[in-house]
Write an enzyme that holds these catalytic residues in place. Structure first.
Site, short mmCIF file in Angstrom:
data_model
loop_
_atom_site.label_atom_id
_atom_site.label_comp_id
_atom_site.label_asym_id
_atom_site.label_seq_id
_atom_site.Cartn_x
_atom_site.Cartn_y
_atom_site.Cartn_z
N GLY A 103 0.81 -1.22 0.00
CA GLY A 103 0.00 0.00 0.00
C GLY A 103 0.84 1.27 0.00
O GLY A 103 2.03 1.23 -0.34
N HIS A 111 2.23 4.53 -5.08
CA HIS A 111 2.80 5.64 -5.87
C HIS A 111 2.94 5.16 -7.31
O HIS A 111 2.59 4.00 -7.63
CB HIS A 111 4.14 6.07 -5.28
N GLY A 138 5.36 4.12 -9.01
CA GLY A 138 6.14 2.88 -9.17
C GLY A 138 5.23 1.66 -9.10
O GLY A 138 5.27 0.77 -9.95
N HIS A 139 4.37 1.63 -8.07
CA HIS A 139 3.41 0.53 -7.95
C HIS A 139 2.49 0.50 -9.18
O HIS A 139 2.19 -0.57 -9.72
CB HIS A 139 2.52 0.72 -6.71
N GLN A 177 7.94 -9.37 7.91
CA GLN A 177 9.14 -8.96 7.16
C GLN A 177 9.81 -7.72 7.74
O GLN A 177 10.82 -7.27 7.22
CB GLN A 177 8.83 -8.78 5.68
N GLY A 200 8.94 -5.24 -8.55
CA GLY A 200 9.83 -4.17 -8.99
C GLY A 200 11.30 -4.49 -8.77
O GLY A 200 11.67 -5.12 -7.77
N GLN A 248 14.77 -9.02 -3.46
CA GLN A 248 13.45 -9.65 -3.24
C GLN A 248 12.96 -10.34 -4.52
O GLN A 248 12.44 -11.46 -4.47
CB GLN A 248 12.47 -8.57 -2.81
N ARG A 301 8.12 4.95 1.63
CA ARG A 301 8.75 5.59 2.80
C ARG A 301 9.17 7.04 2.52
O ARG A 301 9.46 7.77 3.46
CB ARG A 301 9.97 4.79 3.24
P1 AMP Z 1 6.02 -2.40 -1.58
O1 AMP Z 1 4.65 -1.86 -1.47
O2 AMP Z 1 7.10 -1.44 -1.22
O3 AMP Z 1 6.16 -3.75 -0.91
O4 AMP Z 1 6.25 -2.67 -3.12
C1 AMP Z 1 5.37 -3.48 -3.87
C2 AMP Z 1 6.00 -3.77 -5.20
O5 AMP Z 1 6.24 -2.55 -5.89
C3 AMP Z 1 7.37 -4.47 -5.06
O6 AMP Z 1 7.49 -5.45 -6.09
C4 AMP Z 1 8.32 -3.33 -5.27
O7 AMP Z 1 9.60 -3.74 -5.76
C5 AMP Z 1 7.59 -2.49 -6.28
N1 AMP Z 1 8.08 -1.11 -6.26
C6 AMP Z 1 8.19 -0.29 -5.17
N2 AMP Z 1 8.74 0.88 -5.53
C7 AMP Z 1 8.98 0.81 -6.86
C8 AMP Z 1 9.54 1.71 -7.82
N3 AMP Z 1 10.01 2.92 -7.47
N4 AMP Z 1 9.62 1.30 -9.11
C9 AMP Z 1 9.18 0.06 -9.48
N5 AMP Z 1 8.64 -0.82 -8.62
C10 AMP Z 1 8.54 -0.46 -7.33
#
Ligand code: AMP
Length: 282
Positions: free
Chosen positions: A31, A34, A36-37, A61, A148, A154, A188
């Site tokens: 959640g 942004h 990226g997600h 985690q 990502g 990961q 973050r």
């Molecule tokens: P998180 O919510 O941080 O656990 O991220 C969920 C997914 O989004 C994971 O596969 C991350 O690697 C990916 N992710 C987070 N930030 C980015 C980013 N800046 N660019 C591409 N993928 C991202």
């Protein structure tokens, strides 16, 4: 957009979609979404009839309880963003739904890659990641799942997990999405103060410089450059910088031909820990 809180209701709905011959794409997240997600969601939408996003802040985690407590939560905004890009379904389970009574990780062996970098600085982190990713993949049973490269280690762990557990989902890596100033997007980042946010692109600028040094400098020289560069910055504290083989994630001491390398970094910016990585073009 369908919103599910229970595994059973989600998997019944997915079975119905599959019975109509639809391919399922899956994007697991914690959640505070942004761009990226959303780039992962777009990648899934391109290749699957149905795209499902999960939002679950996975307690096992987090090695740092303050980080877990302060992890940004923006569910209403997240649901709006997903609705706007025509996501088909969202899974928002409770901790009890995913773990029942015992909120603990399973133990995994990923041939050592779980002990490098993030694994060595965040004890138990990848057991937690693998536990929740396995549980989610077993519930959703997607054809394709999108992760990502922002969390490159990961991504490699998840690829190993699916092989070892005979999970047939294709694991697809997606490029890092960055802010205009180069800072890798991260949930973050919103926790940074204005001053810290201004300084944070220093992380990308430094690893970018480091990766371009690879054609003329040794790994030791590059590491010394990064360590010294961070010493001059009083807002950012370097946790690690490592150049590693992309396949094994073992730290490299020399560049060998026909191998792919990446620079990995973790930095504490005040109370916020940020990671980034960049391919080395040598
Ligand atoms: P998180 O919510 O941080 O656990 O991220 C969920 C997914 O989004 C994971 O596969 C991350 O690697 C990916 N992710 C987070 N930030 C980015 C980013 N800046 N660019 C591409 N993928 C991202």
């Amino acid at each position: 957009m369908q919103v599910f809180k229970k595994k059973k209701l989600l998997s019944d709905w997915i079975s119905l979609q599959k019975s109509q011959g639809k391919h399922i794409g899956f994007v697991p997240t914690m959640g505070a979404l942004h761009s990226g997600h959303l780039s992962l969601v777009e990648a899934s939408k391109k290749n699957n009839a149905i795209t499902i996003v999960s939002i679950f802040v996975n307690p096992t985690q987090f090695n740092n309880q303050n980080d877990l407590k302060n992890y940004p939560k923006t569910l209403t905004a997240d649901l709006d963003l997903l609705k706007n890009i025509d996501c088909d379904a969202v899974f928002i389970p409770s901790v009890e739904e995913m773990y029942t009574a015992h909120v603990i990780s399973k133990k995994y062996d990923f041939e050592g890659i779980e002990n490098e970098m993030e694994g060595s600085f965040r004890t138990g982190h990848f057991d937690g990641v693998a536990t929740i990713v396995q549980a989610l993949l077993e519930t959703v049973k997607p054809d394709n799942a999108y992760f990502g490269e922002k969390d490159f280690q990961q991504l490699q762990i998840v690829k190993k997990l699916t092989k070892k557990q005979n999970i047939t989902t294709n694991i697809i890596g997606c490029p890092i999405f960055r802010e205009k100033d180069g800072l890798a997007m991260s949930s973050r980042n919103v926790r940074l103060t204005e001053k810290e946010r201004k300084e944070a692109p220093f992380i990308y600028q430094t690893i970018k410089k480091a990766t371009t040094m690879a054609t003329t400098k040794s790994i030791l020289e590059i590491k010394q450059f990064v360590t010294n560069t961070f010493k001059s910055n009083h807002l950012l504290s370097l946790e690690y910088f490592s150049i590693a083989d992309e396949a094994t994630l073992q730290e490299a001491t020399t560049f060998e031909k026909n191998k792919k390398y990446r620079a990995f970094i973790a930095v504490n910016v005040g109370a916020v820990r940020l990671i980034d990585n960049l391919k080395i073009l040598n």
